[in-house]
Design a protein around this motif. Structure first.
Motif, PDB file in Angstrom:
ATOM      1  N   ALA A 140       0.859  -1.197   0.000  1.00  0.00           N
ATOM      2  CA  ALA A 140       0.000   0.000   0.000  1.00  0.00           C
ATOM      3  C   ALA A 140       0.887   1.236   0.000  1.00  0.00           C
ATOM      4  CB  ALA A 140      -0.931   0.001   1.206  1.00  0.00           C
ATOM      5  N   ASP A 141       0.288   2.368  -0.251  1.00  0.00           N
ATOM      6  CA  ASP A 141       1.005   3.641  -0.133  1.00  0.00           C
ATOM      7  C   ASP A 141       0.109   4.633   0.587  1.00  0.00           C
ATOM      8  OD1 ASP A 141      -0.933   4.148  -2.013  1.00  0.00           O
ATOM      9  OD2 ASP A 141       0.452   4.402  -3.696  1.00  0.00           O
ATOM     10  N   ASN A 142       0.689   5.727   1.015  1.00  0.00           N
ATOM     11  CA  ASN A 142      -0.037   6.799   1.706  1.00  0.00           C
ATOM     12  C   ASN A 142      -0.691   6.318   3.000  1.00  0.00           C
ATOM     13  OD1 ASN A 142      -0.712   9.548   1.767  1.00  0.00           O
ATOM     14  ND2 ASN A 142      -2.792   9.136   1.045  1.00  0.00           N
ATOM     15  N   LEU A 143      -0.025   5.362   3.701  1.00  0.00           N
ATOM     16  CA  LEU A 143      -0.550   4.908   4.988  1.00  0.00           C
ATOM     17  C   LEU A 143      -0.123   5.799   6.142  1.00  0.00           C
ATOM     18  CD1 LEU A 143      -0.124   1.005   4.872  1.00  0.00           C
ATOM     19  CD2 LEU A 143      -2.237   2.319   4.697  1.00  0.00           C
ATOM     20  N   ALA A 144       1.030   6.450   6.017  1.00  0.00           N
ATOM     21  CA  ALA A 144       1.570   7.228   7.134  1.00  0.00           C
ATOM     22  C   ALA A 144       0.599   8.281   7.672  1.00  0.00           C
ATOM     23  CB  ALA A 144       2.896   7.877   6.728  1.00  0.00           C
ATOM     24  N   PRO A 145      -0.120   9.043   6.812  1.00  0.00           N
ATOM     25  CA  PRO A 145      -1.061  10.043   7.361  1.00  0.00           C
ATOM     26  C   PRO A 145      -2.224   9.414   8.137  1.00  0.00           C
ATOM     27  CG  PRO A 145      -0.542  10.506   5.055  1.00  0.00           C
ATOM     28  CD  PRO A 145      -0.019   9.149   5.346  1.00  0.00           C
ATOM     29  N   ARG A 146      -2.420   8.117   7.986  1.00  0.00           N
ATOM     30  CA  ARG A 146      -3.545   7.455   8.644  1.00  0.00           C
ATOM     31  C   ARG A 146      -3.178   6.850   9.998  1.00  0.00           C
ATOM     32  NH1 ARG A 146      -7.428   5.946   4.566  1.00  0.00           N
ATOM     33  NH2 ARG A 146      -6.694   6.447   2.474  1.00  0.00           N
ATOM     34  N   ILE A 147      -1.946   6.987  10.424  1.00  0.00           N
ATOM     35  CA  ILE A 147      -1.519   6.343  11.668  1.00  0.00           C
ATOM     36  C   ILE A 147      -2.373   6.842  12.832  1.00  0.00           C
ATOM     37  CG2 ILE A 147       0.367   6.190  13.349  1.00  0.00           C
ATOM     38  CD1 ILE A 147       2.318   6.205  11.015  1.00  0.00           C
ATOM     39  N   ASP A 148      -2.981   5.890  13.542  1.00  0.00           N
ATOM     40  CA  ASP A 148      -3.819   6.247  14.686  1.00  0.00           C
ATOM     41  C   ASP A 148      -3.461   5.415  15.918  1.00  0.00           C
ATOM     42  OD1 ASP A 148      -4.740   3.768  13.975  1.00  0.00           O
ATOM     43  OD2 ASP A 148      -6.762   4.410  13.442  1.00  0.00           O
ATOM     44  N   GLY A 149      -2.492   4.513  15.814  1.00  0.00           N
ATOM     45  CA  GLY A 149      -2.088   3.710  16.966  1.00  0.00           C
ATOM     46  C   GLY A 149      -2.936   2.484  17.195  1.00  0.00           C
ATOM     47  N   SER A 150      -4.056   2.365  16.477  1.00  0.00           N
ATOM     48  CA  SER A 150      -4.911   1.192  16.680  1.00  0.00           C
ATOM     49  C   SER A 150      -4.955   0.333  15.427  1.00  0.00           C
ATOM     50  CB  SER A 150      -6.318   1.627  17.104  1.00  0.00           C
ATOM     51  OG  SER A 150      -6.873   2.506  16.146  1.00  0.00           O
ATOM     52  N   ARG A 151      -5.561   0.852  14.358  1.00  0.00           N
ATOM     53  CA  ARG A 151      -5.631   0.061  13.127  1.00  0.00           C
ATOM     54  C   ARG A 151      -4.445   0.319  12.209  1.00  0.00           C
ATOM     55  NH1 ARG A 151     -10.018  -2.578  11.694  1.00  0.00           N
ATOM     56  NH2 ARG A 151      -9.705  -2.190   9.468  1.00  0.00           N
ATOM     57  N   VAL A 152      -3.784   1.429  12.355  1.00  0.00           N
ATOM     58  CA  VAL A 152      -2.610   1.757  11.539  1.00  0.00           C
ATOM     59  C   VAL A 152      -1.505   2.237  12.466  1.00  0.00           C
ATOM     60  CG1 VAL A 152      -1.726   3.070   9.573  1.00  0.00           C
ATOM     61  CG2 VAL A 152      -4.162   2.488   9.669  1.00  0.00           C
ATOM     62  N   THR A 153      -0.316   1.668  12.297  1.00  0.00           N
ATOM     63  CA  THR A 153       0.797   2.056  13.162  1.00  0.00           C
ATOM     64  C   THR A 153       2.112   1.931  12.407  1.00  0.00           C
ATOM     65  OG1 THR A 153       1.747   1.756  15.363  1.00  0.00           O
ATOM     66  CG2 THR A 153       1.245  -0.235  14.123  1.00  0.00           C
ATOM     67  N   ARG A 154       3.179   2.435  13.022  1.00  0.00           N
ATOM     68  CA  ARG A 154       4.525   2.340  12.444  1.00  0.00           C
ATOM     69  C   ARG A 154       5.378   1.483  13.384  1.00  0.00           C
ATOM     70  NH1 ARG A 154       5.776   7.496  12.071  1.00  0.00           N
ATOM     71  NH2 ARG A 154       5.430   7.732   9.810  1.00  0.00           N
ATOM     72  N   ILE A 155       6.141   0.554  12.809  1.00  0.00           N
ATOM     73  CA  ILE A 155       6.971  -0.336  13.621  1.00  0.00           C
ATOM     74  C   ILE A 155       8.382  -0.389  13.050  1.00  0.00           C
ATOM     75  CG2 ILE A 155       5.025  -1.784  14.326  1.00  0.00           C
ATOM     76  CD1 ILE A 155       5.934  -3.860  12.263  1.00  0.00           C
ATOM     77  N   GLU A 156       9.330  -0.778  13.904  1.00  0.00           N
ATOM     78  CA  GLU A 156      10.712  -0.992  13.484  1.00  0.00           C
ATOM     79  C   GLU A 156      11.047  -2.473  13.391  1.00  0.00           C
ATOM     80  OE1 GLU A 156      12.697   1.356  16.476  1.00  0.00           O
ATOM     81  OE2 GLU A 156      13.143   2.915  14.993  1.00  0.00           O
ATOM     82  N   HIS A 157      10.210  -3.304  13.966  1.00  0.00           N
ATOM     83  CA  HIS A 157      10.413  -4.758  13.872  1.00  0.00           C
ATOM     84  C   HIS A 157       9.109  -5.453  14.249  1.00  0.00           C
ATOM     85  CE1 HIS A 157      10.520  -5.093  18.284  1.00  0.00           C
ATOM     86  NE2 HIS A 157      11.209  -3.960  18.239  1.00  0.00           N
ATOM     87  N   PHE A 158       8.956  -6.663  13.760  1.00  0.00           N
ATOM     88  CA  PHE A 158       7.811  -7.486  14.156  1.00  0.00           C
ATOM     89  C   PHE A 158       8.137  -8.166  15.483  1.00  0.00           C
ATOM     90  CE2 PHE A 158       6.941  -6.863   9.719  1.00  0.00           C
ATOM     91  CZ  PHE A 158       5.556  -6.870   9.641  1.00  0.00           C
ATOM     92  N   GLY A 159       7.069  -8.600  16.148  1.00  0.00           N
ATOM     93  CA  GLY A 159       7.274  -9.210  17.457  1.00  0.00           C
ATOM     94  C   GLY A 159       7.235  -8.192  18.566  1.00  0.00           C
ATOM     95  N   GLN A 160       6.349  -7.203  18.428  1.00  0.00           N
ATOM     96  CA  GLN A 160       6.200  -6.186  19.469  1.00  0.00           C
ATOM     97  C   GLN A 160       5.771  -6.847  20.777  1.00  0.00           C
ATOM     98  OE1 GLN A 160       6.685  -2.715  18.855  1.00  0.00           O
ATOM     99  NE2 GLN A 160       7.610  -3.597  17.035  1.00  0.00           N
ATOM    100  N   PRO A 161       6.346  -6.444  21.906  1.00  0.00           N
ATOM    101  CA  PRO A 161       5.979  -7.089  23.178  1.00  0.00           C
ATOM    102  C   PRO A 161       4.550  -6.759  23.574  1.00  0.00           C
ATOM    103  CG  PRO A 161       7.374  -5.177  23.569  1.00  0.00           C
ATOM    104  CD  PRO A 161       7.336  -5.376  22.080  1.00  0.00           C
TER     105      PRO A 161
END
Length: 778
Positions: free
Chosen positions: A168-189
């Motif tokens: 997908a593209d243009n996801l960054a403006p949609r970040i809300d912490g619930s359905r859309v987020t930004r991560i640096e790695h999978f396996g978040q605690p």
């Protein structure tokens, strides 16, 4: 005890098992198959902890959405924006993610070799098969991506899981912490799971005991296959000089050989079932074969306990048999079975459970040892009482048809054998009845009525900010099966752009939709309303004064920037009265129609669509979901239900269903093997009767009576013990005692149905055995 003597005698018995010609091999193979089925199920059970841990590890390794707006990293070449786009297709859950790498070093999801570009997706093998099949036509319309790869095993929790990652593209403006987020790695605690309450722990313990005990009963019965012929052969050993103790040890060695061969068979059955598990889905759950690795300590315990039990059961069984050089003393009338010690078992079980009555969830955990011991004693009491009941009943039965008399006489001569065949079914049915009563009793504690009014709407759709309400309303109105659409948008209003001192809610919709949440006077597009009366929001009354400037979607100190759209309260704002909406909630604040919003106001509104649908229309739910996907991949549709159930309670009940399915298969297979073994032992007797002119129909009916009478007695006893245990377990959990008659009848019916099926399957071999040439011997 002379170890050398024991080992020599056991070895001799094992040699007899494999050197006794065709009869010896047949007996050994039947024993091995019966034991092997039980061993396979025990090994599958010992593999459950490792399978659950493997699923949990896989789920943790791919965790991305943690439903938190705290700690979202800044964009870099090491970050990935992830959006949850989970879906459902014909009652099958689909795990979906849209991903947008923000740099060359963005993390890869587990099992994925390369992040898909916009318009591409990688899918699980099961989803790939579904999309290629005819059943996936509607789903293909919903996923307009080009498949460029498959997700590896490390990225899935089950072989049949439906999952995909789409670019997908243009996801960054949609970040809300619930359905859309930004991560640096999978396996978040994730936080530690909530501990199970005492009643759920009790459910798990009882489920394991009830499912495993019939397995032990069947293994104990399997090692005694061919018992009557074996005992007659042992008389020959007495004739050549063996004493009674040595004879019993030799018999135990023969049973030991069958049990060891059964371990080998069980290992093969387990490996076959393990491989088959990758292609089977039971109650929506699937695993990979690699998950099913028995815990080493438990596997060793099974390997030691099964042969030891074979030796012990054989020695105990021969205590009541007098083996002499000229034959086995069975012709004389055996001593009547004593009742007193058989009653001690269920009474002891009740005594162990009694101290925990009334505890429920309020008095700490249940004592696990007392629970296990009490349930075991009650259910083992079934196996102890059943031979006595069968003997007491059949000794009083007599006159009737020829088939009836043949069956009754056979039962009178071997009540122990008849009871052994039925013990496993009786224990399984008793445990199942108790469990169903326990589940029915506590279900109300883990099931709550949904607040949603399922008469006013049957589906709900949550829309992202960039989907206009009017467009959504039109699209759903044109969807086949949709009767009524109410599209309602919500936003927050504040008195300042940043960190407002006072705020209230704004609800947006056309007049028909607004009437779903409030009682309005005359309404036209461009009108605005202020909710007054009852539980009206005091901040709304203060902010809703005509001419005041407010801000739609003000920003707060949470790292997320609002739209901050200025809006002036119109001079002609009207008064409305609150009305419960479809979710039975009360909407306060200010209500506006679309034309009353400023130009950029619609961008700050998050929409919810409530749909009243024709549930008889074919594929109506999937048609609605297809419309939702066309509106936006981030839109989410779900179906309303009148009740909601605790996920952990549902998982335990699903585990019971899976386990009960396996145990029922074992019951049927073992009962069929036992039935065939009994017919094989009576081959000459049946041939003699046929040679003397007995009709095959009469013999077939006699075999049916021989099975039906013990089964009827066993199911009656199982119902009594199951009801007793169910009542005690309900009292322990602190719920009102309620007999679930439908479950009792269904469990009893399932037990009887298994027996009818086994009897039907045994008829062809029976007809082949009823031939005069069966008298021929070598």
């Amino acid at each position: 005890m002379n170890v050398r003597q024991w080992s020599r005698d056991l070895t001799m018995g094992a040699r007899f098992a494999f050197t006794g010609g065709r009869e010896g091999w047949m007996r050994a193979v039947l024993t091995a198959v019966g034991v092997g089925l039980g061993v396979a199920l025990l090994l599958l059970t010992t593999a459950i902890p490792s399978a659950l841990q493997a699923r949990s590890d896989r789920e943790k390794a791919r965790t991305d959405i943690t439903f938190s707006d705290v700690g979202i990293p800044k964009a870099s070449d090491r970050t990935l924006v992830v959006a949850a786009v989970d879906d459902t297709y014909r009652d099958k859950d689909i795990r979906g993610r849209e991903v947008q790498p923000e740099g060359s070093r963005a993390p890869l999801p587990p099992g994925v070799k390369k992040n898909p570009a916009p318009g591409e997706m990688v899918v699980s093998p099961a989803l790939a098969d579904l999309l290629k099949s005819g059943d996936g036509k509607l789903l293909r319309e919903r996923l307009p991506y080009r498949t460029v790869g498959t997700i590896g095993e490390s990225g899935l929790v089950g072989a049949n899981e439906l999952s995909f990652y789409a670019g997908a593209d243009n996801l960054a403006p949609r970040i809300d912490g619930s359905r859309v987020t930004r991560i640096e790695h999978f396996g978040q605690p994730l936080g530690p799971p909530d501990p199970l309450d005492p009643v759920l722990v009790l459910l798990i313990i009882v489920v394991f005991v009830v499912l495993l005990l019939p397995v032990g009963v069947f293994i104990a019965a399997a090692v005694r296959f061919g018992g009557e012929r074996r005992d007659r052969r042992l008389a020959a050993l007495r004739l050549v000089g063996s004493d009674s103790r040595m004879t019993r040890r030799i018999a135990a060695g023969e049973a030991l050989a069958g049990a060891v061969l059964g371990l080998a068979f069980g290992t093969v059955f387990f490996l076959l079932a393990r491989q088959l598990a990758g292609s089977v889905q039971i109650f929506g759950k699937s695993v990979f074969p690699s998950y099913l690795n028995p815990t080493p300590a438990l596997a060793v315990l099974v390997a030691v306990a099964v042969p030891a039990a074979a030796v012990l059961v054989t020695l105990l069984a021969l205590r009541g048999v007098v083996i002499e050089p000229l034959g086995v003393v069975r012709a004389a009338k055996p001593a009547r079975r004593r009742l007193w010690w058989r009653l001690l078992l269920p009474i002891g079980g009740l005594a162990m459970l009694y101290p925990m009555i009334g505890k429920g969830n309020t008095s700490g955990n249940f004592n696990q040892y007392l629970v296990i011991g009490g349930v075991l004693l009650l259910l083992i009491g079934v196996t102890a009482l059943l031979p006595w009941i069968v003997e007491a009943v059949v000794s009083r039965l007599g006159s009737g048809s020829v088939s009836w008399q043949l069956a009754i006489r056979r039962l009178q001569l071997s009540t122990g054998t008849a009871a052994r065949m039925v013990n496993g079914i009786a224990v399984a049915v008793a445990g199942a009845i108790a469990l169903q009563m326990l589940f029915a009793g506590v279900e109300g504690d883990y099931t709550k009525s949904s607040p949603n009014d399922v008469q006013r709407a049957q589906m709900q759709v949550r829309l992202p900010y960039d989907v206009p309400l009017d467009r959504a309303r039109e699209q759903y109105a044109r969807t086949d099966g949709v009767r009524k659409v109410a599209a309602i948008g919500t936003a927050s209003l504040g008195d300042k752009k940043h960190d407002p001192d006072s705020s209230t809610s704004m609800t947006v919709g056309n007049c028909a939709s607004l009437r779903e949440v409030a009682t309005l006077p005359a309404c036209h597009d461009g009108d605005a309303f202020l909710i007054k009366g009852g539980d009206a929001d005091p901040d709304a009354l203060k902010l809703g004064r005509p001419g005041r400037t407010l801000y739609i979607d003000p920003s707060y100190d949470q790292g997320l920037v609002g739209k901050q759209v200025a809006w002036t309260v119109p001079q002609g704002i009207k008064v409305a009265r609150v009305r419960a909406d479809a979710t039975n909630g009360l909407t306060g604040g200010i209500l506006v129609t679309p034309s009353a919003l400023p130009a950029r106001g619609a961008e700050a509104v998050e929409g919810n669509v409530y749909l009243q649908i024709d549930q008889s229309a074919p594929d109506v739910y999937d048609l609605v979901r297809n419309t939702t996907a066309k509106l936006s991949p981030l839109a989410h549709a779900w179906t309303w239900a009148s009740t909601e159930q605790d996920n952990r309670y549902t998982s335990i009940r699903t585990g019971l269903s899976v386990g009960a399915t396996c145990v029922l298969f074992l019951i049927g297979a073992s009962l069929l093997i036992s039935q065939l073994e009994q017919l094989r032992e009576r081959k000459k007797l049946l041939s003699v009767l046929v040679a003397f002119g007995t009709r095959r129909r009469t013999l077939s009916l006699s075999v049916l009576w021989q099975t039906a009478i013990p089964i009827a007695l066993g199911l009656a006893l199982a119902s009594v013990v199951g009801l007793t245990l169910g009542v005690v377990l309900q009292k322990m959990t602190g719920v009102s005692v309620r007999v679930d008659w439908s479950s009792l009848l269904s469990m009893t019916g399932i037990g009887a149905g298994v027996v009818v099926l086994v009897t039907a399957l045994s008829l062809p071999p029976l007809l082949r055995l009823m031939r005069p040439d069966g008298l021929r011997t070598e």
